[in-house]
Design a protein around this motif. Structure first.
Motif, short mmCIF file in Angstrom:
data_model
loop_
_atom_site.label_atom_id
_atom_site.label_comp_id
_atom_site.label_asym_id
_atom_site.label_seq_id
_atom_site.Cartn_x
_atom_site.Cartn_y
_atom_site.Cartn_z
N THR A 188 29.28 1.13 59.16
CA THR A 188 29.97 2.37 58.80
C THR A 188 29.34 2.99 57.58
O THR A 188 29.01 4.19 57.56
CB THR A 188 31.45 2.07 58.49
N ILE A 235 25.80 4.32 58.38
CA ILE A 235 25.78 5.57 59.17
C ILE A 235 26.20 6.76 58.33
O ILE A 235 25.53 7.80 58.30
CB ILE A 235 26.70 5.43 60.41
N LEU A 236 27.30 6.58 57.58
CA LEU A 236 27.78 7.71 56.77
C LEU A 236 26.78 8.10 55.70
O LEU A 236 26.51 9.29 55.47
CB LEU A 236 29.13 7.36 56.12
N ILE A 289 23.73 9.88 57.26
CA ILE A 289 24.03 11.28 57.61
C ILE A 289 24.14 12.13 56.35
O ILE A 289 23.59 13.24 56.27
CB ILE A 289 25.34 11.37 58.43
N GLY A 290 24.83 11.59 55.34
CA GLY A 290 25.00 12.34 54.09
C GLY A 290 23.68 12.63 53.42
O GLY A 290 23.40 13.77 53.03
N ALA A 341 21.66 15.17 55.45
CA ALA A 341 22.19 16.54 55.29
C ALA A 341 21.81 17.08 53.92
O ALA A 341 21.39 18.24 53.78
CB ALA A 341 23.70 16.53 55.46
N LEU A 395 18.07 17.88 53.84
CA LEU A 395 17.83 19.07 54.65
C LEU A 395 18.23 20.33 53.88
O LEU A 395 17.50 21.33 53.85
CB LEU A 395 18.63 18.96 55.95
#
Lengths: 201, 270
Positions: free
Chosen positions: B7, B10-11, B14-15, B18, B21
């Protein structure tokens, strides 16, 4: 094809996000004073809804579910939507200044709009004839939800412009009469209940 | 244990993705803002009133920076200060700034004029004007529902006894009231002690005006005769004063039998 039409009609009319699910009430009350701002906001919402469904659906289906992490969807989706809206804003500013000027002020408002989060989450609980939505159907569902939002905003902007010229009792002026009007508009949408499910017999 | 680690991974992935980016996007797709325009915008008061004729302060700043306009003295709320600041940023000698104030060119309160009807309709000047040209006996006068006061963002307008009046101290001459008045009786005039303004808009004949209102201009020509500089003219039974020619001697004000010529100046300029 039938399924897509049923999804669109349901999302726009009988399961309207604003008027029957009561999501996105903040912009519904806040930005519906004038017709052109209402339309601008709704188009921006539709755009973000479709875009966030495009991104969140694969992440949910191919990353979270296989790892038994479906319960993380809310947190992950908020993160993705917020980042996505920011990137869209930056991109529009650079490459499409006219569109940025039209939608620009509304985009940050949508980052944490519960209607957008609601669409991406409800894509996975909604079923048609007992079957969950496919990727394409989810995108149409998001598009329909956005158009439903647009419809609700346009209708309500019309109602509010009528309210402007009414002699309203002092105790009801401002937000109270707006809420009463909103409840009546929502009530009228109850008339669409069951329409979508029985479209094709 | 495994689930928790996964968990978190993954979080965080992604964070971080983002975030990366976003920061890359903000560098790659940065839009250069005109430095001059930014500076000018900072020097403007930010009222976004539109009295300069552009779409808000940023619009005016962009127009100045692009050279679409060379007038540095268009900002009424900013006044002298803003005009000087803009001229300095652009490196030009700007035109002098004339402070203006909005003036209600009517003296018809309910003491000097009467209502011609009992009005029970929508309480706005705009609506009342659509029906029988207002509720007062004079068809040119102030209606007194305060459409002007409603649009004023500076609280400069008060309506008393059926007549709007503007406090020149609070007025920044944004011109919103000028547009809001369905009778066009509000105008922007130079806010100096000397400049005189005719406080009536009645184009009716003298006798008709006098019947409707005891404070209106009757076109008696006395001010024209009194003026030594040819600044006062009367047309349509209504006197008007050319601010270019007016020297502020005040002779017209002294001879006016209806007392409808006056000057306007904010306290701090006096």
């Amino acid at each position: 094809m039938e399924r897509i039409i049923v999804i669109l009609v349901a999302a726009i009319l009988s399961e309207n996000f604003v008027l029957s699910k009561f999501l996105g009430i903040c912009p519904f009350l806040g930005v519906s004073k004038k017709l052109n701002t209402a339309v601008g906001m709704s188009i921006a919402v539709t755009f973000v809804m479709v875009l966030s469904t495009l991104v969140t659906y694969p992440i949910y289906a191919y990353l979270l579910v296989p790892n038994d992490l479906a319960y993380l969807q809310t947190v992950v989706f908020i993160l993705i939507i917020a980042a996505l809206v920011q990137i869209v804003e930056i991109t529009l500013k650079k490459y499409l200044p006219p569109l940025y000027n039209a939608l620009g002020i509304y985009l940050p408002l949508i980052t944490t709009n519960c209607a957008v989060l609601g669409v991406t989450l409800l894509n996975f609980t909604k079923t048609i004839d007992g079957q969950p939505l496919s990727y394409l159907e989810a995108i149409f569902n998001a598009f329909g939800a956005g158009i439903g939002f647009l419809l609700a905003m346009i209708l309500f902007a019309g109602v509010r412009s009528k309210l402007e010229t009414c002699d309203i009792p002092k105790s009801l002026q401002g937000l109270p009469i707006t809420l009463i009007a909103a409840s009546l508009v929502a009530l009228s949408f109850l008339g669409f209940a069951g329409v979508a499910g029985n479209l094709f017999g | 244990m495994n689930a928790i680690v996964l968990t978190v991974i993954i979080l965080s992935v992604i964070g971080v993705l983002a975030g990366l980016l976003l920061s890359v996007a903000s560098i790659v797709m940065a839009v250069k803002k005109d430095e001059k325009a930014e500076k000018i915008e900072a020097a403007l008061p930010g009222a976004n009133c539109g009295s300069c004729g552009f779409s808000g302060c940023s619009g005016y700043a962009a127009a100045l920076a692009d050279g679409q306009t060379e007038d540095t003295n268009l900002c009424s709320p900013g006044g002298e200060q803003a005009a000087a600041a803009i001229a300095e940023i652009l490196g030009v000698t700007g035109g002098g700034f004339v402070r203006k104030t909005a003036v209600v060119r009517c003296r018809g309160n309910w003491d000097v004029t009467d209502m011609k009807m009992e009005y029970k309709g929508l309480a706005t000047c705009f609506a009342a004007n659509q029906q029988h040209a207002g509720i007062g006996a004079c068809r040119f006068g102030c209606i007194g529902f305060g459409d002007c006061a409603a649009v004023c963002e500076y609280g400069a307008i008060t309506v008393e006894n059926g007549l709007a009046s503007i406090d020149p101290d609070k007025c920044v001459a944004c011109g919103k009231c000028v547009q809001a008045c369905p009778k066009s009786i509000i105008a922007l005039v130079p806010a100096a002690d000397e400049d005189r303004t005719v406080l009536c808009r009645s184009a009716d004949k003298g006798a008709v005006t006098r019947k409707a209102c005891s404070a209106g201009c009757i076109g008696c020509m006395q001010c024209v005769k009194a003026c030594e500089h040819g600044a006062v003219t009367v047309s349509n039974f209504l006197a008007s004063i050319d601010p270019e020619k007016c020297v502020g001697c005040g002779k017209c004000e002294a001879v006016c039998p209806q007392h409808c010529i006056a000057s306007f100046a904010p306290a701090q300029v006096k």
